[in-house]
Design an enzyme around this catalytic site. Structure first.
Site, short mmCIF file in Angstrom:
data_model
loop_
_atom_site.label_atom_id
_atom_site.label_comp_id
_atom_site.label_asym_id
_atom_site.label_seq_id
_atom_site.Cartn_x
_atom_site.Cartn_y
_atom_site.Cartn_z
N HIS A 1 34.70 73.89 -19.03
CA HIS A 1 35.43 74.97 -18.92
C HIS A 1 34.85 75.71 -17.57
O HIS A 1 35.51 76.32 -16.72
CB HIS A 1 35.35 75.91 -20.12
CG HIS A 1 35.72 77.28 -20.03
ND1 HIS A 1 37.06 77.52 -20.51
CD2 HIS A 1 35.48 78.22 -19.44
CE1 HIS A 1 37.20 78.91 -20.45
NE2 HIS A 1 36.12 79.34 -19.70
N GLU A 2 33.53 75.69 -17.69
CA GLU A 2 33.01 76.50 -16.40
C GLU A 2 33.09 76.00 -15.22
O GLU A 2 33.17 76.70 -14.04
CB GLU A 2 31.39 76.67 -16.74
CG GLU A 2 31.17 77.67 -18.16
CD GLU A 2 31.82 78.87 -18.23
OE1 GLU A 2 32.17 79.72 -17.16
OE2 GLU A 2 32.04 79.51 -19.31
N HIS B 1 36.12 77.22 -13.67
CA HIS B 1 35.82 78.37 -12.75
C HIS B 1 35.20 78.09 -11.46
O HIS B 1 35.56 78.51 -10.44
CB HIS B 1 34.96 79.46 -13.57
CG HIS B 1 35.74 79.93 -14.65
ND1 HIS B 1 37.06 80.42 -14.61
CD2 HIS B 1 35.31 79.83 -15.99
CE1 HIS B 1 37.32 80.77 -15.89
NE2 HIS B 1 36.53 80.76 -16.66
#
Length: 452
Positions: free
Chosen positions: A26-27, A30
């Site tokens: 998920h990170e 980003h």
């Protein structure tokens, strides 16, 4: 240690690792677009609290922290600095606590800036690039959920009702009568109850229904629709038993049956009573089997998961209050309601410890659980409230609307939207999330969801 205990621990560890990897990815969702767009990223961290391990490469410190319940990517310029040249005077003091919180955040963000960072700040990017960065995390969860669901759909299959009879009810009664007898601890059927149409017609478990009302039966759904439409009408039914075809007649009984939603779940009204409708009913159940599907069936299954998760998120305050009530009373948890990582781990362990289930099916249950967690992470992070990703997206969209409106009216560009002004709300939301997590953890310990 018994086999069940070992399997329980393995199940918990597998899902725990899966969730941690999902957070890490998920990170990365980003991190990658932020770096591609030239933003200086100072930290990529999995977890919170004390740093256990880290290394630095380029401008970014990569590391793992002690509490693996989340993660973050730190980018410079998340808050716009003051611009005295545009008439905005920097403040040395604030008139109130809320303003001081916003000012402190700006000062901390400004302290991270160094020479040459003017065009590497997050806030300096066009709105569409900022939205891509913030949606990168939820998008990664969607990708993980889609891939895992595709694996399950094409290899293990989807639970599908077949045209084979699994059970025949001895008597026919309304859903309300069934509920009342179950609550009273009475027998489900008595000699005074009329036999169900299926029982009266001589149907038995193992029979395969081949035609109904002269029409070939291709699946259980079409058979159910045909039965419901033929209430109180004598109808021909054909079935196979031990390889021999038999034909008889059956009269579906007009009965109040529970109304189901698009996901096949019983619906309830505001007073927690089962919603019913009157349809034809014959009193038999379908044998449910896992049937492998083409990869294209991944998307309908994924759509059902998204719909179910969105329903929970939309009604989250109500679901959370229901959980509090269950903790304080003798009620039972809703298996479709929210739960914490403790509850997810417990279900993973119980699924892995099912000795009557094959190893392949247990592995499938664990993969399905990880896929569901990723879908939940995606939907939850899209809530338009800070500090969630959806809150940053909402702030960027509001900035675009505000600047476009000013341009259309020939007014001065208002500049970037100062999201630091929303920090007080952010802290309130963060506190609310911690309270919610605490409630769900307590519920998952004292009143866990029972699936097995």
């Amino acid at each position: 240690m018994t086999f069940s205990a070992v399997a329980f621990v393995i199940g918990v560890l597998v899902v725990a690792v899966g969730i941690i990897l999902s957070i890490a990815l998920h990170e990365i969702g980003h991190l990658v677009p932020a770096k591609l767009f030239g933003v200086r990223v100072t930290q990529y961290m999995v977890g919170f609290g004390k740093t256990l391990f880290s290394f630095k490469r380029g401008d970014t410190e990569y590391g793992i922290k002690a509490i693996p319940l989340g993660g973050y990517v730190a980018m410079i310029g998340m808050y716009p600095p003051a611009h005295p040249d545009q008439g905005e005077q920097p403040r040395n003091a604030s008139t109130g606590l809320l303003q001081q919180m916003s000012q402190d955040a700006r000062e901390v963000a400004a302290a991270e800036l160094r020479e040459g960072d003017e065009h590497r700040m997050f806030i300096s990017l066009p709105v569409w690039k900022r939205i891509i960065i913030m949606l990168g995390g939820p998008f990664m969860n969607l990708v993980i959920g889609t891939v895992l669901t595709a694996i399950l759909v094409t290899s293990v299959g989807v639970s599908t009702p077949t045209t084979t009879v699994s059970e025949v009810f001895r008597c026919a009664m309304s859903a309300q009568e069934q509920t009342e007898r179950a609550e009273a601890g009475a027998e489900e059927c008595t000699d005074e109850d009329p036999p169900s149409p299926a029982y009266a017609a001589g149907l038995k478990p193992g029979d395969e229904i081949t035609s109904f009302n002269g029409e070939p039966v291709v699946d259980w759904e079409s058979l159910t629709a045909g039965i419901q439409e033929r209430a109180d009408q004598v109808t021909e039914i054909t079935y196979l038993r031990d390889g021999t075809e038999h034909t008889t007649t059956i009269t579906p009984q007009l009965t109040a049956r529970p109304q189901l939603d698009s996901l096949g779940r019983v619906q309830y009204d505001d007073d927690d009573n089962i919603i019913t409708h009157h349809v034809g009913f014959i009193g038999m159940g379908s044998l449910v089997e896992n049937q492998t599907q083409p990869v294209t069936e991944t998307f309908p299954v994924l759509g059902q998961q998204l719909e179910a998760t969105a329903r929970v998120v939309v009604a989250l305050p109500v679901r959370l209050w229901d959980t509090v009530v269950v903790i304080a009373t003798d009620g039972e948890r809703d298996p479709n309601g929210p739960m914490s990582v403790v509850g997810v781990g417990r279900i993973a362990g119980e699924a892995a410890a099912q000795e009557t289930v094959s190893v392949a099916d247990r592995a499938a249950m664990l993969l399905s659980l990880i896929a569901s967690v990723n879908i939940a992470l995606m939907v939850f992070n899209l809530i338009p409230l800070l500090p969630l990703d959806g809150g940053h997206v909402a702030g960027a969209l509001w900035e675009k609307i505000r600047r476009t409106w000013a341009k259309l009216r020939g007014q001065k560009d208002p500049g970037p939207f100062d999201i630091a002004r929303l920090l007080p709300l952010t802290y309130i939301v963060a506190a609310g999330l911690m309270v919610m997590g605490a409630i769900l953890i307590v519920a998952d310990i004292v009143k866990p969801v029972q699936l097995f």
